[in-house]
Design a protein around this motif. Structure first.
Motif, PDB file in Angstrom:
ATOM      1  N   ASP A 263       0.844  -1.194   0.000  1.00 14.68           N
ATOM      2  CA  ASP A 263       0.000   0.000   0.000  1.00 14.68           C
ATOM      3  C   ASP A 263       0.882   1.247   0.000  1.00 14.68           C
ATOM      4  O   ASP A 263       2.104   1.168  -0.160  1.00 14.68           O
ATOM      5  CB  ASP A 263      -0.947  -0.023   1.194  1.00 14.68           C
ATOM      6  N   GLU A 264       0.251   2.441   0.212  1.00 17.67           N
ATOM      7  CA  GLU A 264       0.980   3.708   0.153  1.00 17.67           C
ATOM      8  C   GLU A 264       1.978   3.864   1.297  1.00 17.67           C
ATOM      9  O   GLU A 264       3.006   4.527   1.133  1.00 17.67           O
ATOM     10  CB  GLU A 264      -0.030   4.873   0.188  1.00 17.67           C
ATOM     11  N   MET A 265       1.733   3.260   2.426  1.00 20.40           N
ATOM     12  CA  MET A 265       2.674   3.373   3.540  1.00 20.40           C
ATOM     13  C   MET A 265       4.009   2.721   3.211  1.00 20.40           C
ATOM     14  O   MET A 265       5.061   3.179   3.671  1.00 20.40           O
ATOM     15  CB  MET A 265       2.072   2.724   4.794  1.00 20.40           C
ATOM     16  N   GLU A 267       5.035   2.241  -0.082  1.00 20.85           N
ATOM     17  CA  GLU A 267       5.576   2.844  -1.301  1.00 20.85           C
ATOM     18  C   GLU A 267       6.299   4.150  -1.006  1.00 20.85           C
ATOM     19  O   GLU A 267       7.254   4.505  -1.699  1.00 20.85           O
ATOM     20  CB  GLU A 267       4.434   3.092  -2.293  1.00 20.85           C
ATOM     21  N   TRP A 268       5.851   4.894  -0.005  1.00 20.04           N
ATOM     22  CA  TRP A 268       6.459   6.186   0.302  1.00 20.04           C
ATOM     23  C   TRP A 268       7.747   5.996   1.088  1.00 20.04           C
ATOM     24  O   TRP A 268       7.837   5.134   1.971  1.00 20.04           O
ATOM     25  CB  TRP A 268       5.493   7.038   1.121  1.00 20.04           C
ATOM     26  N   ALA A 273       7.604  11.087   3.574  1.00 19.77           N
ATOM     27  CA  ALA A 273       6.720  11.180   4.738  1.00 19.77           C
ATOM     28  C   ALA A 273       6.999  12.444   5.550  1.00 19.77           C
ATOM     29  O   ALA A 273       6.067  13.092   6.058  1.00 19.77           O
ATOM     30  CB  ALA A 273       6.862   9.939   5.605  1.00 19.77           C
ATOM     31  N   LYS A 298       3.523  12.950  -6.836  1.00 24.60           N
ATOM     32  CA  LYS A 298       2.513  12.029  -6.329  1.00 24.60           C
ATOM     33  C   LYS A 298       1.136  12.418  -6.877  1.00 24.60           C
ATOM     34  O   LYS A 298       0.870  13.595  -7.123  1.00 24.60           O
ATOM     35  CB  LYS A 298       2.476  12.048  -4.797  1.00 24.60           C
ATOM     36  N   SER A 302      -3.079   9.208  -4.239  1.00 20.04           N
ATOM     37  CA  SER A 302      -2.010   8.656  -3.404  1.00 20.04           C
ATOM     38  C   SER A 302      -1.825   9.476  -2.132  1.00 20.04           C
ATOM     39  O   SER A 302      -1.598   8.923  -1.046  1.00 20.04           O
ATOM     40  CB  SER A 302      -0.707   8.607  -4.199  1.00 20.04           C
ATOM     41  N   GLN A 305      -4.817   8.718   0.275  1.00 24.86           N
ATOM     42  CA  GLN A 305      -4.688   7.389   0.885  1.00 24.86           C
ATOM     43  C   GLN A 305      -3.587   7.364   1.944  1.00 24.86           C
ATOM     44  O   GLN A 305      -3.744   6.756   3.009  1.00 24.86           O
ATOM     45  CB  GLN A 305      -4.404   6.353  -0.195  1.00 24.86           C
ATOM     46  N   PHE A 306      -2.484   8.046   1.650  1.00 27.43           N
ATOM     47  CA  PHE A 306      -1.391   8.066   2.634  1.00 27.43           C
ATOM     48  C   PHE A 306      -1.817   8.786   3.909  1.00 27.43           C
ATOM     49  O   PHE A 306      -1.403   8.410   5.011  1.00 27.43           O
ATOM     50  CB  PHE A 306      -0.160   8.737   2.029  1.00 27.43           C
ATOM     51  N   TYR A 307      -2.631   9.851   3.767  1.00 27.85           N
ATOM     52  CA  TYR A 307      -3.057  10.594   4.955  1.00 27.85           C
ATOM     53  C   TYR A 307      -3.859   9.695   5.898  1.00 27.85           C
ATOM     54  O   TYR A 307      -3.612   9.686   7.116  1.00 27.85           O
ATOM     55  CB  TYR A 307      -3.883  11.809   4.526  1.00 27.85           C
ATOM     56  N   TRP A 310      -1.611   7.176   7.420  1.00 27.28           N
ATOM     57  CA  TRP A 310      -0.685   7.811   8.360  1.00 27.28           C
ATOM     58  C   TRP A 310      -1.371   8.080   9.695  1.00 27.28           C
ATOM     59  O   TRP A 310      -0.716   8.076  10.742  1.00 27.28           O
ATOM     60  CB  TRP A 310      -0.186   9.110   7.731  1.00 27.28           C
TER      61      TRP A 310
END
Length: 667
Positions: A263-265, A267-268, A273, A298, A302, A305-307, A310
């Motif tokens: 997932d995005e966590m 990939e980043w 971050a 980005k 994306s 989803q990361f927010y 996070w």
């Protein structure tokens, strides 16, 4: 008590000048300084008078589009004028101001399609905004936080099916089935398959080099494999294989190796971050600006989803605890007592104590510049000091709160701050002449393109009387020396109405001046004109190049000599000598000014007759040059004798330089 209590998030008035309108700000933080004072960190909101004219035009266009889309009721010109005072422009500019400068609360809302604009005029201290102003870039943009309420955002509900009527729509096109709760598998079997999917995900991360670097331990790999992305992939695999466990197992582990879902966590990177946390601190949950200014590589999906992923981490919990601790140490609210000190712009009546500016100049007969009333319990000086304008108490409060006058006036633009053009009352004569449209080529072309029309400035009787009665206020000599400074005619007329009953009733005696007719004036001027003096012939000017080796004199350096100074004797353009005491062009060097086409006189056209053209043919080239160099001398033409006898022609009269009769030009 509650009215003087200000909290974080309130929209308030701030006063930074005694004569300018209030500043409208939103309180973000209340901090206590080392010396015990309270400072407010605020968000700036701007009025129309604070932005340039081009941006005001853009705001007018946006307002017209809003009125057409929302179908607003028609308004009068005065309501449209007052509605501009209620419009604000949001910004992301922060500043710190002392809390003691707060002068009250106001209400600011985001403009919506369902709002009626005239409703803002009925409520006190009520403002709206729809555009965002950038003070650095000088731009106006639509607010991204628009509330989608209205007919455009409502769902279209189809009609209800009648009893016994079948739905003819294709269900596959309307929705996609991703899970069947009525499958043959039991809940325990589904849980076992999910455990297998997590194990496959952990094994896949162990085989992946990039994942082994990010999650070096087995616990971190197992935690990453237990996230929602792995469970969603396992359940989607069961749905695609018809809830057959054997087929689903083979799909999880194909021939090439186990399937890895990240997932995005994952990939980043760590640096990305950190950038996201910094952007979130600056912009909040404005994901468009976060992506545009900090993470342009980005996608918006994306970032969103990361927010939300996070927010499930320990990092978010730690920051939330730190913010809560900081919020506890800061002030939640502050009490500011009502400001009761007198304003320095108050015009005190005679006998009272003057204000801080020491101006006790209370003048009777002046009216309010906004509502034109002559009675008010308190008056305030407004606008430039030389115009002596004033406002009543209610209009002064309106000016301070809304940044304008109730009715549009020409003087309202002169009191603006931050505009492009400065007021003309503080400009020199050269600066005012530089603002004239005649100074630029484009301005002259526009003015010359228009037809010339004669206009007459016809004054009324009251104006002519006020010039004589109120000479001490009008000061005509001073006004004549400063024609660019405006005069408050309303104040002069009002004072004239007060002085008229006290003025003497005896009318002023006017002495009639007899004026002769125009024909008598022309004849008298022609008789008084002196006779022409014959100029002595001077040395011819060398024209040949071989004669150019003569020494240049001082007069040759000045350029060509005018024909009126040939021979050393001054003559006017019509051949008459200058009277004594008149200065000629040869006596003093004056810079020649070009006459513009707009100021040039109407052209005079001389149409030659047949006899005149016949006489020109008998002139030699030398005589033509001599006549051109000396247009004031008469021309003598010798006519050749004809071969056969012809009737004697009439003698050609000699045209003297001056006659006793007026000259008449016939076309």
């Amino acid at each position: 008590m509650a009215a003087n209590m200000y909290r974080v998030g309130d929209y308030v008035y701030f006063e930074n000048s005694s004569s300018n309108p209030y500043l409208i700000r939103r309180i973000e933080e209340l901090n206590k300084t080392a010396n015990g004072n309270v400072e407010a960190k605020v968000v700036c909101l701007f009025r129309r008078r604070d932005i340039s004219g081009n941006l005001n035009t853009l705001a007018d266009s946006n307002a017209r589009d809003f009125e057409e889309e929302s179908k607003q009721p028609s308004m009068t010109e005065q309501h449209k004028h007052q509605l501009k005072h209620r419009e604000l422009f949001l910004s992301r500019q922060f500043e710190s101001l002392p809390a003691t400068h707060i002068r009250g609360k106001c209400n600011v809302t985001l403009l919506n399609e369902t709002d009626v604009l005239t409703g803002y005029l009925d409520r006190e201290d009520c403002f709206f905004y729809s555009l965002v102003f950038d003070p650095v870039q000088k731009t106006l943009l639509a607010d991204q936080g628009e509330i989608r309420v209205g007919s455009k955002y409502q769902a279209e509900i189809p009609d209800k099916l009648a009893e016994g009527e079948s739905d003819s729509r294709v269900q596959e096109k309307l929705e996609t089935k991703v899970w069947d709760p009525n499958s043959l598998l039991k809940d325990s079997q589904i849980d076992q398959f999910l455990v297998v999917a997590r194990a496959v995900g952990t094994f896949a991360r162990a085989l992946d080099c990039s994942s082994s670097i990010r999650q070096p331990s087995l616990h971190m790999s197992a935690a990453a494999a237990s996230r929602d992305i792995t469970l969603f992939h396992a359940m989607d695999t069961l749905q695609k294989n018809g809830y057959d466990l054997a087929k689903a197992m083979s799909t999880l582990v194909p021939q090439g190796g186990p399937v890895l879902c990240r997932d995005e966590m994952e990939e980043w990177s760590a640096s990305e971050a950190m950038l996201f946390e910094e952007a979130l601190e600056k912009y909040g949950k404005d994901f468009n600006d976060i992506r545009q200014d900090f993470l342009p590589w980005k996608s918006l999906a994306s970032v969103v989803q990361f927010y939300y992923m996070w927010k499930t981490t320990d990092r978010y919990i730690q920051q939330k605890r730190l913010k809560a601790a900081e919020a506890d140490s800061k002030l939640k609210q502050v009490y500011i007592p009502t400001y009761t000190k007198p304003n320095p712009n108050q015009i005190m009546a005679p006998g009272n104590k003057p204000g801080m500016n020491g101006a006790a100049g209370f003048q009777k007969g002046l009216s309010c510049e906004s509502c034109h009333t002559a009675q008010s319990p308190q008056w305030y000086a407004w606008g430039p000091a030389n115009l002596q304008c004033r406002l009543c108490a209610s209009c002064w409060i309106y000016w301070k709160k809304y940044g304008g006058l109730k009715t549009p006036t020409q003087l309202e633009g002169a009191t603006r701050t931050g505009t492009d053009a400065p007021p003309r009352t503080h400009m020199t004569r050269q600066e005012v002449q530089g603002m004239s449209p005649f100074t630029s080529t484009a301005g002259r072309a526009k003015l010359l393109a228009k037809n010339r029309q004669t206009f007459i400035l016809q004054t009324t009787k009251l104006t002519r009387i006020a010039r004589r009665v109120c000479q001490d206020i009008l000061q005509p000599r001073r006004a004549a020396r400063r024609p660019y400074a405006s005069i408050n005619a309303n104040a002069v007329k009002a004072e004239c109405m007060i002085r008229l009953p006290k003025a003497p009733k005896t009318p002023a005696k006017n002495r009639p001046i007899p004026r002769p007719s125009l024909a008598n004036i022309v004849k008298e001027l022609a008789v008084q004109a002196p006779l022409k003096l014959k100029a002595p012939r001077s040395a011819p000017t060398p024209i040949n190049r071989n004669q150019g080796n003569q020494s240049r004199s001082a007069t040759a350096l000045l350029g060509k000599r005018p024909f009126d100074s040939v021979g050393g004797h001054p003559f006017s353009a019509n051949g008459r000598p200058f009277p004594s005491g008149m200065r000629t062009t040869s006596q003093s060097v004056i810079k020649r000014q070009k006459v513009s086409q707009g100021d040039a006189p109407n052209p005079v056209v001389f149409v030659a007759t047949k006899d005149t053209r016949a006489l020109r043919k008998h002139l030699t080239q030398a005589e033509m040059r001599r006549a051109a160099r000396k247009p004031h001398t008469p021309v003598r033409v010798k006519l050749p004798l004809p071969s056969r006898p012809l009737p004697l022609p009439l003698p050609v009269p000699l045209l003297p330089s001056s006659t006793s009769e007026p000259i008449v030009l016939e076309d």
